[in-house]
Design a protein around this motif. Structure first.
Motif, PDB file in Angstrom:
ATOM      1  N   HIS A 100      -4.960  53.887  -9.927  1.00 31.09           N
ATOM      2  CA  HIS A 100      -4.221  54.695  -8.964  1.00 31.09           C
ATOM      3  C   HIS A 100      -3.779  56.029  -9.559  1.00 31.09           C
ATOM      4  O   HIS A 100      -3.482  56.119 -10.760  1.00 31.09           O
ATOM      5  CB  HIS A 100      -3.015  53.918  -8.445  1.00 31.09           C
ATOM      6  CG  HIS A 100      -3.389  52.762  -7.574  1.00 31.09           C
ATOM      7  ND1 HIS A 100      -2.463  51.968  -6.933  1.00 31.09           N
ATOM      8  CD2 HIS A 100      -4.601  52.248  -7.218  1.00 31.09           C
ATOM      9  CE1 HIS A 100      -3.070  51.039  -6.243  1.00 31.09           C
ATOM     10  NE2 HIS A 100      -4.382  51.187  -6.409  1.00 31.09           N
ATOM     11  N   GLU A 124      -0.532  59.266  -5.760  1.00 27.38           N
ATOM     12  CA  GLU A 124      -0.428  60.454  -4.901  1.00 27.38           C
ATOM     13  C   GLU A 124       0.666  60.306  -3.853  1.00 27.38           C
ATOM     14  O   GLU A 124       1.017  61.278  -3.168  1.00 27.38           O
ATOM     15  CB  GLU A 124      -1.777  60.716  -4.229  1.00 27.38           C
ATOM     16  CG  GLU A 124      -2.240  59.669  -3.236  1.00 27.38           C
ATOM     17  CD  GLU A 124      -2.959  58.499  -3.901  1.00 27.38           C
ATOM     18  OE1 GLU A 124      -3.532  57.664  -3.187  1.00 27.38           O
ATOM     19  OE2 GLU A 124      -2.949  58.428  -5.161  1.00 27.38           O
ATOM     20  N   GLN A 125       1.232  59.114  -3.718  1.00 25.91           N
ATOM     21  CA  GLN A 125       2.280  58.896  -2.739  1.00 25.91           C
ATOM     22  C   GLN A 125       3.667  59.221  -3.279  1.00 25.91           C
ATOM     23  O   GLN A 125       4.663  58.992  -2.590  1.00 25.91           O
ATOM     24  CB  GLN A 125       2.256  57.416  -2.294  1.00 25.91           C
ATOM     25  CG  GLN A 125       0.939  56.956  -1.692  1.00 25.91           C
ATOM     26  CD  GLN A 125       0.642  57.650  -0.378  1.00 25.91           C
ATOM     27  OE1 GLN A 125       1.551  58.150   0.293  1.00 25.91           O
ATOM     28  NE2 GLN A 125      -0.642  57.706  -0.006  1.00 25.91           N
ATOM     29  N   LYS A 151      -6.890  63.622  -7.622  1.00 23.31           N
ATOM     30  CA  LYS A 151      -7.115  63.225  -6.234  1.00 23.31           C
ATOM     31  C   LYS A 151      -6.154  64.028  -5.368  1.00 23.31           C
ATOM     32  O   LYS A 151      -4.965  64.122  -5.689  1.00 23.31           O
ATOM     33  CB  LYS A 151      -6.864  61.725  -6.067  1.00 23.31           C
ATOM     34  CG  LYS A 151      -7.102  61.222  -4.650  1.00 23.31           C
ATOM     35  CD  LYS A 151      -6.885  59.709  -4.594  1.00 23.31           C
ATOM     36  CE  LYS A 151      -7.162  59.180  -3.188  1.00 23.31           C
ATOM     37  NZ  LYS A 151      -6.945  57.714  -3.108  1.00 23.31           N
ATOM     38  N   GLN A 152      -6.708  64.586  -4.306  1.00 24.83           N
ATOM     39  CA  GLN A 152      -5.892  65.414  -3.418  1.00 24.83           C
ATOM     40  C   GLN A 152      -5.658  64.677  -2.103  1.00 24.83           C
ATOM     41  O   GLN A 152      -6.571  64.058  -1.554  1.00 24.83           O
ATOM     42  CB  GLN A 152      -6.566  66.766  -3.150  1.00 24.83           C
ATOM     43  CG  GLN A 152      -5.730  67.710  -2.302  1.00 24.83           C
ATOM     44  CD  GLN A 152      -6.347  69.099  -2.205  1.00 24.83           C
ATOM     45  OE1 GLN A 152      -6.732  69.678  -3.215  1.00 24.83           O
ATOM     46  NE2 GLN A 152      -6.443  69.617  -0.992  1.00 24.83           N
ATOM     47  N   GLN A 153      -4.433  64.780  -1.610  1.00 25.03           N
ATOM     48  CA  GLN A 153      -4.084  64.091  -0.368  1.00 25.03           C
ATOM     49  C   GLN A 153      -3.268  65.032   0.515  1.00 25.03           C
ATOM     50  O   GLN A 153      -2.341  65.710   0.035  1.00 25.03           O
ATOM     51  CB  GLN A 153      -3.274  62.823  -0.665  1.00 25.03           C
ATOM     52  CG  GLN A 153      -2.938  62.019   0.590  1.00 25.03           C
ATOM     53  CD  GLN A 153      -2.059  60.822   0.264  1.00 25.03           C
ATOM     54  OE1 GLN A 153      -1.052  60.997  -0.418  1.00 25.03           O
ATOM     55  NE2 GLN A 153      -2.447  59.637   0.737  1.00 25.03           N
ATOM     56  N   GLU A 154      -3.639  65.030   1.758  1.00 26.94           N
ATOM     57  CA  GLU A 154      -2.886  65.834   2.728  1.00 26.94           C
ATOM     58  C   GLU A 154      -1.784  64.954   3.319  1.00 26.94           C
ATOM     59  O   GLU A 154      -2.061  63.872   3.856  1.00 26.94           O
ATOM     60  CB  GLU A 154      -3.811  66.346   3.827  1.00 26.94           C
ATOM     61  CG  GLU A 154      -3.114  67.277   4.812  1.00 26.94           C
ATOM     62  CD  GLU A 154      -4.064  67.874   5.828  1.00 26.94           C
ATOM     63  OE1 GLU A 154      -3.589  68.507   6.770  1.00 26.94           O
ATOM     64  OE2 GLU A 154      -5.297  67.686   5.663  1.00 26.94           O
ATOM     65  N   ARG A 155      -0.538  65.436   3.210  1.00 25.79           N
ATOM     66  CA  ARG A 155       0.599  64.681   3.706  1.00 25.79           C
ATOM     67  C   ARG A 155       1.325  65.487   4.773  1.00 25.79           C
ATOM     68  O   ARG A 155       1.070  66.672   4.970  1.00 25.79           O
ATOM     69  CB  ARG A 155       1.555  64.344   2.552  1.00 25.79           C
ATOM     70  CG  ARG A 155       0.847  63.657   1.400  1.00 25.79           C
ATOM     71  CD  ARG A 155       1.757  63.022   0.394  1.00 25.79           C
ATOM     72  NE  ARG A 155       2.960  63.773   0.056  1.00 25.79           N
ATOM     73  CZ  ARG A 155       3.785  63.443  -0.930  1.00 25.79           C
ATOM     74  NH1 ARG A 155       3.487  62.396  -1.686  1.00 25.79           N
ATOM     75  NH2 ARG A 155       4.861  64.145  -1.178  1.00 25.79           N
TER      76      ARG A 155
END
Length: 674
Positions: free
Chosen positions: A100, A103-104, A143-147
């Protein structure tokens, strides 16, 4: 608080780190004991070294063979179980962390980190793109995450550091399993179940019952095989407490020849064995030379060169009578490491021969016959104690046991021992195994033979010769003016008495008479008188002995006078010798033997694998740095946060570099806008 069931409590205990560390501590202490205390020695050695008080508790604890005791193997088994449960319990979390990117992570938790920076930025997404390129050059994966609150870039490097925990624990499990395999665990279980039993009797191996024999399929063993040259063996003996087991081998080992090389001092420099190994199943013959640290491996069994010794050499002796009139010796043949009866002067004895040694490195500078013979001996000669280490040649050790079972042990040397230009035969004696040998030095004549001394000794014990010796000595004393005619008869009587007393017990007998009959203030004067009488008489004893043997009379000079004084000392010491005969080694045909250690250790490779895993685990934990970086962009701001498994100067420096790069990216974006 949730109550645990019994099995849940057991699981919590066994899988806890504290339990595993406790077991490791016990094993470490036991290993220290097994290293300091020499293992698998004869129990008699331990009893002598520690005494009865400590021997029994040490025996009960199994400290003489720590690594094969039931409690040590049991602790290893529990350690395997505990560590395995630890791995099972912790692996999901470790693997989850490795996979993991987190990213959260919330902005609140990021702003709470010690290493974080926040910037105002009109176009934060462009800065985020530049940050991706920078992190790639630094070896990060991300890792990229859109929030809902913006874009989160989560990066990490060095995740293998977390695997070091699993590798180190797996190494402990693998090493312990290897130790259990090589620790005769299955044999211990067979003993507990009554299927196998230690043999305590000293009987030929062919008579050992099946319950004390181990088959060829035995998983692991370590035993000894002693072979004289030209002989073969197909079993080894495994020490097991007070007894032993017989281990069957899948092949036969034959010792063709044993080689040994020595330094100039006589110390062994190299020893090796030429052997042939014949496999029982196929008849295949393997010839090899086994040296120290260069074993031969056949069918998974390693054959090591362990020791060497005597293999039953042929010995020849000249048996001399100590106290009788017999001048010529009797021939005696024997074999080392054997026993044989001996009838001497009508008395039955048993000779028990030990090992024959062709080389002996000894310190014989101070002999026991120069110790404790009293002031009379010191008046005869002054023996200087000195340390003199050298190779004194071949020797044989043996015991003389009487009809009552009492025995004395002797150590006789074949080659003459030289001191101050004079030569002696050395013979050591002791009545206790733990005591040092007390050495008697038998003076040799010009031909390096004991014949002259033995003739002198026989005449000294010949009662018929005393009166003639007294007459000759008195006549010479009167002729030289030492005594007058009226005192000649009294002088002869005194000489006769001194010779008789000396023949009854040597200097000790004269000293005992002085202590009992002469006042203390006059003992020194009387002692000097007796010594002078004996010194004068021994000259005529020697002349008479030579005449009776029809040998040339020895001219008295300093060398021959010293020979006579040495002879008096040797005759006196013979009363403490404990035997009425002396066995002079005169020849031998040496038969060498070689000692092999044979081992089957399937757990060895597991131990090697475990050691490798342990090194890798330690490397991962101590030399790999795990860093995680979060870059959040949104609402006109850019947030940089960093965490590491180590908070040190290097971490601070790296965070400062990342901050500087991000500041540059923000600055460029502002310049481009302008």
């Amino acid at each position: 608080m949730r109550r645990l069931t019994f099995w849940q409590a057991v699981y919590e205990l066994l899988s806890s780190m504290r339990f595993a560390i406790s077991l490791l501590s016990i094993i470490a202490i036991a290993s220290v004991i097994g290293t300091v205390l020499q293992q698998n020695q004869p129990y008699s050695n331990y009893a002598i070294e520690f005494g009865d008080f400590w021997f029994q508790p040490f025996l009960w604890l199994g400290l003489f063979d720590v690594y094969h005791t039931s409690w040590f193997l049991g602790i290893l088994a529990f350690l395997v179980l505990s560590t395995s449960l630890c791995i099972y319990r912790q692996s999901p979390g470790v693997l989850r962390d490795v996979k993991h990117y987190r990213e959260q992570a919330s902005l609140k938790s990021l702003r709470a980190m010690p290493y974080h920076s926040e910037f105002d930025c009109a176009q934060p997404q462009e800065v985020l793109t530049g940050a991706q390129a920078w992190l790639l050059t630094q070896g990060y994966r991300f890792k990229q995450q859109e929030r809902t609150d913006g874009l989160m870039l989560a990066a990490k490097k060095g995740s293998m550091q977390r695997l070091g925990y699993l590798l180190a624990h797996a190494a402990i499990v693998v090493i312990c399993i290897g130790g259990l395999l090589d620790g005769n665990l299955l044999l211990k279980l067979q003993e507990v179940l009554g299927q196998k039993e230690v043999e305590l009797r000293n009987v030929p191996q062919s008579q050992i019952p099946e319950r004390s024999r181990l088959g060829m399929g035995n998983l692991s063993f370590r035993g000894m095989l002693e072979l004289p040259e030209g002989t073969a063996g197909d079993v080894v003996f495994l020490n097991a407490g007070r007894g032993y087991f017989v281990q069957e081998l899948p092949f036969t080992v034959k010792l063709k020849q044993f080689h040994i090389e020595h330094y100039s001092t006589g110390q062994p420099k190299l020893f090796a064995s030429d052997i042939e190994v014949t496999e029982k199943a196929t008849g295949k013959v393997t010839a090899a030379t086994v040296k120290v640290n260069h074993p031969l491996v056949v069918n998974g069994i390693a054959i090591y060169q362990s020791s060497f010794g005597d293999g039953g050499s042929q010995l020849q002796f000249a048996a001399w009578d100590w106290f009788g009139k017999q001048v010529q010796p009797q021939a005696l043949a024997a074999v080392s490491q054997s026993s044989q009866p001996l009838s001497w002067q009508g008395k039955q004895r048993t000779l028990e021969f030990g090992d024959f040694r062709a080389f002996n490195i000894e310190n014989l500078g101070e002999t026991a016959q120069a110790q404790g013979l009293g002031k009379l001996l010191q008046d005869v000669r002054q023996v200087k104690a000195e340390k003199k280490v050298k190779n004194v040649g071949p020797s044989i050790q043996f015991k003389v046991r009487d009809a009552q079972g009492q025995a004395r042990e002797y150590l006789n040397y074949l080659a003459p021992f030289e001191q101050d230009g004079r030569y002696y035969l050395m013979s050591g004696v002791r009545s206790e195994v733990a005591a040092p040998f007390a050495f008697i030095r038998i003076p040799l004549d010009a031909d390096l033979q004991p014949d002259t001394f033995m003739r002198l000794r026989a005449t000294m014990f010949d009662t018929a010769a005393w009166r003639e010796v007294a007459r000759r000595t008195a006549e010479k004393a009167q002729r030289d003016g030492a005594i007058s005619a009226p005192y000649r008869q009294e002088f002869e009587q005194s000489l006769h008495w001194v010779l008789q007393r000396f023949s009854e017990g040597g200097f000790a007998a004269l000293e005992s008479f002085l202590d009992d009959k002469v006042p203390k203030d006059k003992r020194q004067v009387v002692a000097q008188t007796y010594i002078k009488l004996l010194q004068g008489a021994v000259i005529d004893v020697m002349k008479l002995a030579q005449e009776q043997a029809k040998q040339p009379v020895i001219e008295l000079d300093e060398t021959h006078y010293r020979f006579l004084m040495d002879s008096l000392v040797a005759i006196s010491a013979s009363f403490d010798y404990g035997s009425d005969f002396y066995l002079q080694p005169v020849g031998f045909t040496e038969v060498k033997s070689s000692g092999f250690q044979l081992t089957r250790s399937p757990g060895k490779n597991l131990v090697y694998l475990g050691s490798l895993l342990l090194v890798l685990g330690i490397f991962c934990m101590f030399y790999i740095r795990e860093n995680r970086i979060w870059v959040w962009a949104g609402a006109g701001k850019v947030l940089l946060a960093m965490s590491a498994n180590r908070r040190d100067e290097q971490t601070a420096t790296e965070f400062a570099r990342h901050t500087e790069t991000l500041t540059t990216l923000v600055g460029r974006q502002e310049d481009g806008k302008t």
